[in-house]
Design an enzyme around this catalytic site. Structure first.
Site, short mmCIF file in Angstrom:
data_model
loop_
_atom_site.label_atom_id
_atom_site.label_comp_id
_atom_site.label_asym_id
_atom_site.label_seq_id
_atom_site.Cartn_x
_atom_site.Cartn_y
_atom_site.Cartn_z
N VAL A 101 0.84 -1.21 0.00
CA VAL A 101 0.00 0.00 0.00
C VAL A 101 0.87 1.25 0.00
CG1 VAL A 101 -1.88 -1.19 1.23
CG2 VAL A 101 -0.12 0.02 2.55
N HIS A 117 -4.41 -4.49 -2.16
CA HIS A 117 -4.79 -4.19 -0.77
C HIS A 117 -4.98 -2.70 -0.52
CE1 HIS A 117 -2.99 -8.32 0.60
NE2 HIS A 117 -4.17 -8.43 0.02
N CYS A 125 -14.73 7.11 4.61
CA CYS A 125 -15.58 7.14 5.79
C CYS A 125 -16.21 5.77 5.98
CB CYS A 125 -16.66 8.20 5.57
SG CYS A 125 -17.94 8.16 6.82
N CYS A 128 -20.47 6.71 5.34
CA CYS A 128 -21.02 7.10 4.03
C CYS A 128 -20.10 6.68 2.89
CB CYS A 128 -21.30 8.59 3.99
SG CYS A 128 -19.81 9.61 3.89
N CYS A 146 -15.53 12.21 9.46
CA CYS A 146 -16.13 12.70 8.22
C CYS A 146 -17.20 13.77 8.54
CB CYS A 146 -16.78 11.51 7.52
SG CYS A 146 -17.69 11.88 6.03
N GLY A 185 9.28 -11.04 -2.69
CA GLY A 185 9.19 -10.41 -1.36
C GLY A 185 7.86 -10.58 -0.67
N ASN A 211 13.14 -14.16 -2.83
CA ASN A 211 12.87 -13.93 -1.41
C ASN A 211 14.15 -14.21 -0.63
OD1 ASN A 211 11.76 -14.18 1.36
ND2 ASN A 211 9.78 -14.21 0.32
N GLU A 213 14.18 -15.65 2.12
CA GLU A 213 13.98 -16.94 2.81
C GLU A 213 13.07 -17.83 1.99
OE1 GLU A 213 12.18 -16.07 6.55
OE2 GLU A 213 13.92 -14.92 7.24
C1 BJW Z 1 12.44 -10.10 1.21
C2 BJW Z 1 13.32 -9.05 1.51
C3 BJW Z 1 14.16 -8.57 0.46
C4 BJW Z 1 12.20 -9.54 3.29
N1 BJW Z 1 14.06 -9.13 -0.76
N2 BJW Z 1 12.38 -10.63 0.01
C5 BJW Z 1 -7.84 -19.58 6.62
C6 BJW Z 1 -7.26 -20.14 5.51
C7 BJW Z 1 -7.10 -19.42 4.32
C8 BJW Z 1 -7.54 -18.11 4.24
C9 BJW Z 1 -8.10 -17.54 5.35
C10 BJW Z 1 -8.25 -18.26 6.51
N3 BJW Z 1 -8.84 -17.46 7.42
C11 BJW Z 1 -9.06 -16.24 6.84
C12 BJW Z 1 -8.61 -16.29 5.57
C13 BJW Z 1 -8.63 -15.18 4.59
C14 BJW Z 1 -7.56 -14.15 4.91
C15 BJW Z 1 -6.19 -14.83 4.97
O1 BJW Z 1 -5.56 -15.07 3.97
N4 BJW Z 1 -5.71 -15.14 6.17
C16 BJW Z 1 -4.45 -15.88 6.34
C17 BJW Z 1 -3.40 -15.02 7.08
C18 BJW Z 1 -4.77 -17.14 7.09
N5 BJW Z 1 -7.61 -13.19 3.83
C19 BJW Z 1 -8.46 -12.16 3.84
O2 BJW Z 1 -9.21 -11.95 4.78
C20 BJW Z 1 -8.50 -11.30 2.60
N6 BJW Z 1 -9.84 -11.14 2.15
C21 BJW Z 1 -10.56 -12.18 1.74
O3 BJW Z 1 -10.12 -13.32 1.73
O4 BJW Z 1 -11.82 -11.83 1.32
C22 BJW Z 1 -12.75 -12.87 1.10
C23 BJW Z 1 -13.42 -13.14 2.41
C24 BJW Z 1 -14.23 -12.16 2.94
C25 BJW Z 1 -14.87 -12.43 4.14
C26 BJW Z 1 -14.66 -13.62 4.82
C27 BJW Z 1 -13.77 -14.56 4.29
C28 BJW Z 1 -13.17 -14.32 3.06
C29 BJW Z 1 -7.97 -9.91 2.89
C30 BJW Z 1 -6.53 -9.91 3.24
C31 BJW Z 1 -6.07 -8.49 3.57
C32 BJW Z 1 -4.64 -8.43 4.03
N7 BJW Z 1 -4.36 -7.12 4.49
C33 BJW Z 1 -3.00 -6.76 4.87
C34 BJW Z 1 -3.04 -5.30 5.41
C35 BJW Z 1 -3.23 -4.34 4.24
C36 BJW Z 1 -3.20 -2.92 4.67
C37 BJW Z 1 -1.92 -2.52 5.31
O5 BJW Z 1 -0.82 -2.58 4.68
O6 BJW Z 1 -1.96 -2.15 6.47
O7 BJW Z 1 -2.12 -6.84 3.75
S1 BJW Z 1 -2.26 -7.86 6.06
C38 BJW Z 1 -0.64 -7.79 5.39
O8 BJW Z 1 -0.26 -9.08 4.82
C39 BJW Z 1 -0.74 -6.83 4.19
C40 BJW Z 1 0.15 -7.50 3.18
O9 BJW Z 1 -0.16 -7.03 1.89
C41 BJW Z 1 -0.17 -8.96 3.39
C42 BJW Z 1 0.88 -9.89 2.86
O10 BJW Z 1 2.11 -9.71 3.50
P1 BJW Z 1 3.45 -9.82 2.65
O11 BJW Z 1 3.52 -8.71 1.69
O12 BJW Z 1 3.61 -11.17 2.12
O13 BJW Z 1 4.55 -9.47 3.80
P2 BJW Z 1 5.26 -10.45 4.85
O14 BJW Z 1 5.81 -9.58 5.91
O15 BJW Z 1 4.36 -11.54 5.26
O16 BJW Z 1 6.43 -11.12 4.02
C43 BJW Z 1 7.56 -10.40 3.55
C44 BJW Z 1 8.47 -11.35 2.81
O17 BJW Z 1 9.53 -10.63 2.24
C45 BJW Z 1 9.09 -12.42 3.71
O18 BJW Z 1 8.88 -13.70 3.10
C46 BJW Z 1 10.58 -12.07 3.73
O19 BJW Z 1 11.42 -13.22 3.80
C47 BJW Z 1 10.75 -11.34 2.43
N8 BJW Z 1 11.82 -10.34 2.34
N9 BJW Z 1 13.26 -8.69 2.81
C48 BJW Z 1 13.24 -10.13 -0.96
N10 BJW Z 1 15.09 -7.55 0.65
ZN ZN Z 2 -19.11 10.03 6.01
#
Ligand code: BJW
Ligand code: ZN
Length: 243
Positions: A101, A117, A125, A128, A146, A185, A211, A213
């Protein structure tokens, strides 16, 4: 770092899709979500990035976002972001799908970006749904509200919330059509983004992970490049452009 096999796949590729996660911005100084260093005040992202947490304690959630916004406003894209700009210019069809983001792909100059994301600089808001541009408030005792009286939240996707449907559809379409797919990443644990590399694999793409790792998908894809995205991606791009 770029295998002959990857180079040959890239030379033949018409469509390339890339999924990025927090790790691509780590070398710019933006903290990742998971792992010891990724934790903010010992909170797991699952505890903060959800609507219930926001309603229960908007001050805490806003503190987290303000902390991150402050960092993001001060940092610059790194060589990994710039390498993807060069890739976009090189390929006939290039699709950049990001879970981030932080705006760093845009700041680097990438043109077409699918933000799965949302974007931390936008707000809306909760009542609304009106969009509100970036807001600055240093005193999180005074929460942003808001005109309608509703609480303002960051326009990002939290757990349990749907991703922007058109962006998600475009991302799946690009993934299924890709000849080469990069997962860069990301820990590949958050759905539905995490299913994109496997979808690409199933559709016949050559799937490469970059990655520092191994991740849960490392053994399911074609090639894993272990190391920093900011070092590996520029090497791949220069090998491709020089060949
Ligand atoms: C390097 C490096 C370098 C470091 N070079 N590499 C059970 C099973 C399956 C799914 C689910 C479940 N229970 C619930 C769910 C669904 C849920 C989900 O997936 N949960 C799992 C955690 C279990 N998903 C959702 O809820 C999503 N919506 C959805 O499914 O809608 C349908 C639905 C609706 C209603 C009910 C049920 C389903 C929405 C997910 C939203 C995630 N939001 C966030 C916050 C966004 C806003 C913000 O930024 O604040 O998104 S959480 C956070 O994680 C953020 C990221 O985009 C996301 C992924 O993280 P990312 O980017 O992978 O980062 P890291 O830190 O995890 O990894 C970094 C990596 O980089 C590491 O591997 C390092 O090794 C590496 N690295 N330096 C290369 N230099
Ligand atoms: Zn509003």
């Amino acid at each position: 770092m770029c295998s002959e096999r990857l180079l040959s796949k890239l030379k033949k590729a018409k469509t390339v899709a890339v999924l990025t996660g927090a790790g691509i911005s780590a070398e710019s100084g933006v903290p990742t979500f998971r792992g010891e260093e990724g934790l903010w005040q010992k909170f797991r992202p699952e505890e903060l990035a959800n609507f219930e947490a926001f309603i229960r304690n908007p001050k805490l959630v806003w503190e987290w976002y303000n902390y991150r916004k402050q960092i993001i406003n001060q940092v610059e894209p790194n060589p990994a972001h710039y390498a993807l700009v060069k890739m976009e210019a090189h390929f006939q069809n290039f699709h950049l799908i990001t879970q981030n983001v932080d705006n760093l792909h845009r700041k680097a100059g990438s043109q077409q970006i699918y933000e799965l994301h949302g974007n931390i600089m936008r707000n809306r808001c909760v009542d609304c749904n009106k969009y509100i541009d970036d807001i600055y408030f240093t005193n999180s005792e005074e929460l942003p509200v808001c005109d309608c009286g509703g609480l303002i939240r960051p326009d990002v996707v939290w757990f349990g919330e749907s991703l922007p449907q058109q962006v998600l559809m475009n991302s799946f379409f690009a993934t299924k059509n890709s000849d080469v797919f990069f997962s860069i990443g990301t820990s590949a644990v958050v759905q539905p983004a995490a299913s994109l590399p496997l979808e690409a694999k199933q559709s016949g793409a050559y799937v490469v992970e970059i990655n520092t790792e191994p991740t849960v998908i490392t053994n399911l894809i074609d090639e894993s490049l272990l190391g920093k995205a900011g070092e590996i991606l520029p090497q791949i791009v220069s090998k491709l452009l020089d060949s």
